[in-house]
Write an enzyme that holds these catalytic residues in place. Structure first.
Site, PDB file in Angstrom:
ATOM      1  N   LYS A 183      18.408  11.289   8.246  1.00  0.00           N
ATOM      2  CA  LYS A 183      19.248  10.487   7.350  1.00  0.00           C
ATOM      3  C   LYS A 183      20.127   9.527   8.133  1.00  0.00           C
ATOM      4  O   LYS A 183      20.911   9.950   8.964  1.00  0.00           O
ATOM      5  CB  LYS A 183      20.124  11.420   6.512  1.00  0.00           C
ATOM      6  CG  LYS A 183      21.221  10.712   5.740  1.00  0.00           C
ATOM      7  CD  LYS A 183      20.669   9.933   4.570  1.00  0.00           C
ATOM      8  CE  LYS A 183      21.742   9.054   3.952  1.00  0.00           C
ATOM      9  NZ  LYS A 183      21.926   7.783   4.650  1.00  0.00           N
ATOM     10  N   GLY A 215      23.378   4.221  11.361  1.00  0.00           N
ATOM     11  CA  GLY A 215      22.896   3.000  11.997  1.00  0.00           C
ATOM     12  C   GLY A 215      22.611   1.911  10.995  1.00  0.00           C
ATOM     13  O   GLY A 215      22.545   2.151   9.782  1.00  0.00           O
ATOM     14  N   GLY A 217      20.530  -0.789   8.859  1.00  0.00           N
ATOM     15  CA  GLY A 217      19.209  -0.755   8.238  1.00  0.00           C
ATOM     16  C   GLY A 217      18.128  -1.437   9.057  1.00  0.00           C
ATOM     17  O   GLY A 217      17.050  -0.864   9.269  1.00  0.00           O
ATOM     18  N   PRO A 218      18.371  -2.667   9.559  1.00  0.00           N
ATOM     19  CA  PRO A 218      17.335  -3.353  10.338  1.00  0.00           C
ATOM     20  C   PRO A 218      16.981  -2.658  11.652  1.00  0.00           C
ATOM     21  O   PRO A 218      15.957  -2.975  12.256  1.00  0.00           O
ATOM     22  CB  PRO A 218      17.960  -4.731  10.611  1.00  0.00           C
ATOM     23  CG  PRO A 218      18.948  -4.929   9.506  1.00  0.00           C
ATOM     24  CD  PRO A 218      19.510  -3.569   9.241  1.00  0.00           C
ATOM     25  N   VAL A 220      17.897   1.249  12.529  1.00  0.00           N
ATOM     26  CA  VAL A 220      17.526   2.642  12.258  1.00  0.00           C
ATOM     27  C   VAL A 220      16.571   2.737  11.071  1.00  0.00           C
ATOM     28  O   VAL A 220      15.573   3.471  11.115  1.00  0.00           O
ATOM     29  CB  VAL A 220      18.794   3.480  12.016  1.00  0.00           C
ATOM     30  CG1 VAL A 220      18.428   4.879  11.563  1.00  0.00           C
ATOM     31  CG2 VAL A 220      19.639   3.543  13.280  1.00  0.00           C
ATOM     32  N   GLY A 221      16.846   1.996  10.012  1.00  0.00           N
ATOM     33  CA  GLY A 221      15.979   2.051   8.833  1.00  0.00           C
ATOM     34  C   GLY A 221      14.560   1.593   9.132  1.00  0.00           C
ATOM     35  O   GLY A 221      13.589   2.233   8.727  1.00  0.00           O
ATOM     36  N   GLU A 259      13.959   3.616  -5.352  1.00  0.00           N
ATOM     37  CA  GLU A 259      14.854   3.441  -6.501  1.00  0.00           C
ATOM     38  C   GLU A 259      15.678   2.205  -6.181  1.00  0.00           C
ATOM     39  O   GLU A 259      16.521   2.221  -5.287  1.00  0.00           O
ATOM     40  CB  GLU A 259      15.730   4.671  -6.699  1.00  0.00           C
ATOM     41  CG  GLU A 259      16.444   4.683  -8.041  1.00  0.00           C
ATOM     42  CD  GLU A 259      17.818   4.065  -7.983  1.00  0.00           C
ATOM     43  OE1 GLU A 259      17.947   2.887  -8.395  1.00  0.00           O
ATOM     44  OE2 GLU A 259      18.757   4.731  -7.535  1.00  0.00           O
ATOM     45  N   CYS A 294      23.602   0.721  -9.965  1.00  0.00           N
ATOM     46  CA  CYS A 294      22.292   0.087 -10.156  1.00  0.00           C
ATOM     47  C   CYS A 294      21.836   0.144 -11.607  1.00  0.00           C
ATOM     48  O   CYS A 294      21.120  -0.748 -12.081  1.00  0.00           O
ATOM     49  CB  CYS A 294      21.253   0.729  -9.243  1.00  0.00           C
ATOM     50  SG  CYS A 294      21.141   2.517  -9.397  1.00  0.00           S
ATOM     51  N   GLU A 394      21.044  -9.312 -10.260  1.00  0.00           N
ATOM     52  CA  GLU A 394      21.947  -8.166 -10.196  1.00  0.00           C
ATOM     53  C   GLU A 394      23.244  -8.584  -9.500  1.00  0.00           C
ATOM     54  O   GLU A 394      23.226  -8.992  -8.344  1.00  0.00           O
ATOM     55  CB  GLU A 394      21.287  -7.004  -9.448  1.00  0.00           C
ATOM     56  CG  GLU A 394      22.082  -5.728  -9.481  1.00  0.00           C
ATOM     57  CD  GLU A 394      21.347  -4.564  -8.838  1.00  0.00           C
ATOM     58  OE1 GLU A 394      21.490  -3.441  -9.330  1.00  0.00           O
ATOM     59  OE2 GLU A 394      20.630  -4.788  -7.847  1.00  0.00           O
TER      60      GLU A 394
END
Length: 487
Positions: A183, A215, A217-218, A220-221, A259, A294, A394
């Protein structure tokens, strides 16, 4: 331990320093890593610093998760239930601390934060106890034995708006199914460390079953989505980021559950007699968590002939909404999460005015008497058309668009005229009529006449709101592979 009850906004508190990752059942020092400041959304003060992981840290965590999976996947249902109960109890003990931490990071008022930001994570783990106890892991079909087996190592990527809830909605069923987890956290990372501490102190999971590597996103993700030893990515966030996760994950053909965003309709049908109750409910569902939800019901569709009545009620509700410090009991609308998010929402309000929507209340100016904090005025637009930017994109802030319609067929058409399909609402004096209309909506959840959120019902979307489901038995099913043994 139990945190003291919060009676006012914390002041003079030393920043929380998180300079270690939780990998392989141990706290691993990360002293030489880049750090990020965590900002209090109300005071704009630094409340913590967190070390950020690298691709190499992801490799270490995945190796630990792979080893943890080998042990955990072979445990009995009873062993997993005992672990889930222990983690649930640990979260309950720290519920007040969690609520206060998320109130500072995200800005949700404490009353709601206790119920939602602290309450839902506890329910996520607690609900898995009964679901796992009732689950049939094997069944006979003809000459085949059908077996549910854990999918493997799961990378869980979650957003900042309901931070611990989103983590636990993935981690709890993954652990219940026999999976191990890696995670990351970025924008609101402090609460994730509370879960890691609860798991560590409970001592109920083999080393490596739960791993936390904060971390970007770009970095670690992406490393997680591409990693050949991660079997599944469960992602909650923006549609744009979800598309990128899918692209990267396709390289190893791993399972992906998404999601994503929403632009959810709230349709007040012509047979509604109590318009005040219907509109109050709709505005409140739009403004929950300062609109940073969301599934927020951000498009209110109303019969054209009742538009003036709806405008007047919505204006009164927005003007009665008390915006302020989430630790003040009088506040029911807090700040947004960051200056970037605040400025983004204000730009959407300006865009609505520019494109000709009728500004009923609110606006892009900073709220009076709130010199600090990422606050946005509760805003209502009317006479919005389906082609306007505020009706299509959104916004993720306290901005409601009221859209008139001339027939129920047109209402259904407008409601479905979006790339999203996450949630929706219908209001009618006739519950059967409302259910009939709800079936016309291309969306994953629909509430009728203000029905309460059910944390055991499947949550997820149609179209570009993603695929897969979270929560309850359907959420648990996401983390199983199905094997047929021919006999």
């Amino acid at each position: 331990m139990t945190a003291p009850v919060q009676t006012g906004h914390p002041t003079g508190v030393e920043p929380i320093v998180r300079d270690a990752f939780y990998i392989g059942g141990e706290w691993v020092a990360a002293g030489d890593r880049e750090t990020i400041d965590v900002i209090d959304a109300t005071t704009e003060e630094v409340v913590g610093t967190v070390a950020l992981g690298t691709e190499a840290d992801v490799d270490t965590a995945v190796a630990a998760a792979r080893a943890g999976f080998e042990a955990w996947s072979q445990t009995t249902v009873e062993q997993r239930i005992d672990a889930l109960r222990a983690i649930t109890a640990g979260l309950q003990e720290r519920a007040e601390e969690i609520a206060a931490l998320v109130a500072r990071e995200v800005g949700m008022p404490m009353g709601l934060s206790r119920m939602i930001q602290a309450g839902l994570p506890i329910m996520s783990f607690g609900s898995m106890v009964n679901l796992l106890d009732e689950l049939e892991l094997e069944e006979q079909i003809g000459n085949s034995l059908i077996v549910r087996e854990p999918v493997g190592v799961v990378g869980c990527i979650t957003p900042w708006n309901y931070p611990l809830h989103q983590i636990c909605a993935k981690v709890a069923p993954a652990i219940a199914a026999g999976c191990s987890v890696v995670k990351p956290s970025e924008v609101t990372p402090l609460n994730a460390f509370v879960l890691a501490e609860v798991i560590h102190e409970a001592g109920v999971l083999p080393a490596g079953v739960f791993n936390l590597v904060p971390g970007y996103g770009p970095v670690v993700g992406e490393a997680m989505a591409a990693h050949p030893d991660i079997d599944m990515i469960s992602f909650t966030g923006s549609t744009r980021a979800g598309k990128r996760v899918s692209e990267v994950a396709a390289g190893t053909v791993k399972r992906v559950a998404l999601e994503l965003g929403g632009k959810s309709p709230y349709v007040i049908l012509p047979d509604t007699s109590d318009m005040q109750q219907a509109v109050i409910n709709g505005v409140q569902k739009c403004y929950l968590n300062s609109g940073q939800t969301c599934s927020a019901l951000t498009r209110m569709l109303v019969p054209r002939e009742r538009l003036p009545e709806v405008e007047a009620i919505a204006q009164a509700v927005a003007e009665a909404t008390q915006i302020g410090d989430p630790f003040d009991d009088a506040s029911n609308l807090g700040p947004l999460v960051s200056d970037t998010q605040r400025d983004r929402v204000r730009s959407y309000i300006e865009k609505g005015i520019e494109e000709g929507a009728k500004l009923v209340v609110g606006g892009a100016e900073a709220p009076e008497n709130l010199p600090t904090g990422y606050f946005v005025k509760p805003t209502v637009f009317s006479e919005v058309t389906r082609d306007m930017t505020i009706a299509r994109e959104e916004i993720f802030g306290p901005v409601l668009s009221i859209i008139p319609y001339d027939s129920e067929d047109e209402a259904a058409e407008i409601a479905n005229d979006t790339v999203y399909g996450l949630a929706g609402g219908v209001w009618s004096d006739d519950a059967e009529h409302a259910k009939q209309f709800a079936r016309r909506l291309r969306t994953g959840q629909v509430e009728i006449n203000g029905a309460t959120f059910n944390p055991l019902a499947p949550f997820g979307g149609y179209k570009q709101s993603g695929h897969g489901r979270e929560l309850g038995p359907f959420g648990l099913d996401e983390f199983f592979e199905i094997k047929a043994i021919q006999l």
